[in-house]
Design an enzyme around this catalytic site. Sequence first.
Site, short mmCIF file in Angstrom:
data_model
loop_
_atom_site.label_atom_id
_atom_site.label_comp_id
_atom_site.label_asym_id
_atom_site.label_seq_id
_atom_site.Cartn_x
_atom_site.Cartn_y
_atom_site.Cartn_z
N GLY A 66 47.69 23.10 43.91
CA GLY A 66 48.86 22.15 43.57
C GLY A 66 50.16 22.68 43.79
N GLY A 68 54.56 21.76 42.50
CA GLY A 68 55.50 21.19 41.92
C GLY A 68 56.95 21.38 42.36
N MET A 70 58.82 23.71 41.61
CA MET A 70 59.36 25.17 41.47
C MET A 70 58.43 26.12 42.50
SD MET A 70 61.02 26.06 37.92
CE MET A 70 61.45 27.51 38.62
N GLY A 71 57.14 25.47 42.85
CA GLY A 71 56.33 26.49 43.45
C GLY A 71 54.93 25.79 43.58
N VAL A 73 50.46 26.54 43.59
CA VAL A 73 49.56 27.45 43.02
C VAL A 73 48.41 27.39 43.84
CG1 VAL A 73 48.09 27.40 40.97
CG2 VAL A 73 50.24 26.68 40.70
N LYS A 88 50.33 31.90 41.13
CA LYS A 88 51.27 30.91 41.19
C LYS A 88 52.56 31.59 41.85
CE LYS A 88 53.45 29.79 37.45
NZ LYS A 88 53.94 29.26 36.31
N ASP A 186 57.30 24.78 26.52
CA ASP A 186 56.90 23.70 27.42
C ASP A 186 55.52 23.32 27.08
OD1 ASP A 186 56.55 22.38 30.68
OD2 ASP A 186 57.21 21.57 28.96
#
Length: 1022
Positions: A66, A68, A70-71, A73, A88, A186
């Site tokens: 996956g 997103g 910022m990075g 995985v 990650k 979070d």
Amino acid sequence: MSEPKQEESTSALGEASTVISPRASPAPAAGAPPASPPLSASWAEGSRFAPGQALAGRYTVLDVLGQGGMGVVLAAYDARLDRRVALKRVHSREASRGGDGLAQVRMVREAQSMARLNHPHVVAVYDAGTLEDGSVFIAMEYVKGQTLRSWCQHTPPRPWREVVKAYLDAGRGLVAAHAAGLIHRDFKPDNILVGEDGRVRVTDFGLARAGAEPSDASQPVTALSASALEASLTLPGAVLGTPAYMAPELLQGQTANVRSDVYAFCASLYEALYGRVPFPMDSMASILLFKEGRSPVPPSDSQVPAWVSRAVLQGLHSDPLQRPGSLEQVLRQLEDDPELRRRTWLRMGGLAAAVALCAGVAVWTWGRQGPGCESLERRLEGVWDAPVKLRVTRAMEATGLPYAKDTAQRVERLLDGYAQAWVKQRVEVCQVAAAHAVAAPQGQSLGLLREACLERRRSQLQALTELMGRGPDPELVDKAVPVAQALPPLEYCADAQALTAAVPPPEDPQVRARVEALQAQVEPLAVLLAAGKYKEGVALSEQLLPKVEPVGHAPLHARLLLLRAQLQDGAGDYKASENTVSQAISEAARGRDAVLAAQAWNLRLLLVGVRQARPKDAELLGPMVETVVELAGDEATRASSLQVRGRLLENLGQFKQALEHYERVLSLREKLFGKSHLQVALALMDLGNMLRRMGRYAEAKERLERSLVIQQDTVGPTHVTVAHALATLSIVYKELGQYEEARVQDERALNLMEEALGPDHLQTVVLRQHLGNVLLDLGAYAEAQVQHERCLTFLEKALGPEHPDVSKALVSLGIALAGMGRYEEARLRFERALTLQEKTFGSEHPDAAIMLINLGGVLADLGRYEEARAQLERALVVLEKALGPQHPVLSIPRTLLGRALTGLGRYDEAQRQLERALALQQQPQEHPGLVEPLTGLAWLQLARGRPADAVPLLERALKLAPEQAGTEVRFALAQALWESSQDRPRALELATHAREEWRRRGHASKVAEVSQWLAARIGGSP
């Protein structure tokens, strides 16, 4: 709904966290955060890592899991430890953006924070470092499974206990983090994993900080900027976290702590339990607005018990100091399941507890019986006994009303019968309870329900007698009999099926005692409602709300809200009533009270469709109301619903369907109450009024006269419902041309209504309009103008200037002005009325056609015959479609159209219209409805130069016209007689009579016209 997509787990700020096996997930619930893009999308960053690629000298890429904001995985193989891991990696461009290696520092801190944790409900972190391109990575435990969000979206939905258990595990992991001095920052369902082994793990502490580190204080989280508040949900670099789960103080720039994590935990659990986040997700501005001041309201139809809701809602308090100081407190509340406690108690209590319970039941039953079942009539001491009867009689007679004594006797007979029936049932319940206390627990349970039902009836009887006996009240004397008849039937308390289907009382004895005590305080509201004490009832309900609501017993709360809404409706506060009844619907659903829910929906339909004239909204509500009423299965509620839907259909001009509804109402009420009950009389009124509107006057008169007889026999001749019956019957008298009789009935009805409700009540204003319209028929235009201007002022203030009822007052006022020769003023009123009707109901509605008829008539009076013709032809098309071509009402537009065509010189067309108008009014007996078409035909003959042919038409019309309504006929006959040289002295007499009548009415133009005519023939002055 679109097909579900293949998804993977996503974490904070949209980046994937650990390995998740692909699976189809349901579409997100309403209010849930938007899902991240599916794996099938083109991910440029992820495509940089090919299977088999080596990273950091020890990790071999297996797959991209996956990506997103910022990075990315990756699934990777750790050759050093011989295991699969989740790797990650932060974008190198993000690392360079951070300044002084902030991105790298943040990722290393995550690894350090999580590595210090060793807990079964926290994802393990193994390593952190730098890749070949300078970006930072973290190697974490690989978990094969799904996110807690996906797990909760299982089909069928998971039971609430399973959901709470999963979150308890996640909470224990978060508690372990807090114990290590870490704040997650979070916490959300996407950052919680459920492995295939069923174990729940918290992950993605990418925003975590050690609470004791000095660096935190030097770098506080920045508050949202004004522009950010208008953005959507991804705000990298501003607020660290996911807004849907962030505490309000974080959105204001304050530092995260344990209490903000508590908020995130409760927000996540709230979403899992109720299928939506606590606050709207449409924009950051709306999130902040709600989070700063309001508490979320769980759905009314949820199966989640109140004790769970309370624990969750405490953690969502906008003030962090009002939240629990630790997550352990929340978890303890969620672990304290009353049902599990009861089961444990039953297992551990053994025989001793059972014996104690039986002994307690026996003592309780004996205490309820008192010294003997036969003595239970003493339960009515102070409720309805000799002293109470004397007090009620004296209070009524002290009003000085001539019918007070008769009313007191009627009430005494009704309440004597009610009290005797109550005692009989109460003794029976007592005897059955004594017989079945040990042998038949089920019979005992039914007995408790019957007893509770009878005690509610006793409370309402007591409220009634206290109200009647508190002092002289003329208004209450008028309403005493129907209020006594409105006491809830005792037969219900003997109906086992109805009782067992109803909502049972609370199981907890303490709660049950509080509910019963409050129920006795709520019941007087029903009496005040029946008695018309609307403002008093609203005030009392205001006092009761803060007492009833905290108890948490939904059925009682729903009943209080429904009674309050009904009282607000009676007081004319329709908007407040609509708001209250919406709350009642929610509480009734939460309390599983199907009958009360149906009653509340029915009131809402009445408020929307009838009271506030919003037909489109009512059309949307209709099927829902019908369904809820059918599910309730209560005949009385079904009758009330049919009545409301009948009124809606009537307002929409669908007369045939409305008539069918009213006939069903009558049939149901005769079955429920017998043929001489007040409810039957009211059903006959609705039916008679509908028949009248359909032009079936003889049938209407029969129903209305029958209704009047029942009401006068039941409540006496001065009750407020008698006023309604008199007013409706007077309309039929009008249609039959019996104007003086109609005036007498309307004046009587208006006097009754003013005494009952006051001069400024909406119902009083309606009757004032009726009287004003009779005055129009009698030609008393100045008097009618006064009445209708008063009505118009009130309606504009009470309902607003755009309400369709305002249009009716405008039309009546316009007719009065036209009757005095003020045609231009009348035209303006008619045009405004037409605009209001078309705006509300559309141009095809029969009421809009009525506006067109009046507008066409006044345009003809102004000599604008072509415009008049166009409006009248439009009206005919609409009315013929709605009423059929043979309805007597069509005589009016045809007459006016014939006169407009006469003015245009189109005599043959005028003849056809006027003859058809005359035919529509033909009945076995001569009546005033023939006057207008006869006069129209006579004017046509005069226009054609055939005055002799006009004379017999006008003589016939003059015989039928009321004294004050025959002015035009006299002047037309005067002209016909003079021009045909038949009886010129009489012609002059008729013209003089007409001039004086118009002079009395202030019709200056007609006075001038007749004066000129007389002067030309006899040389006299005006």
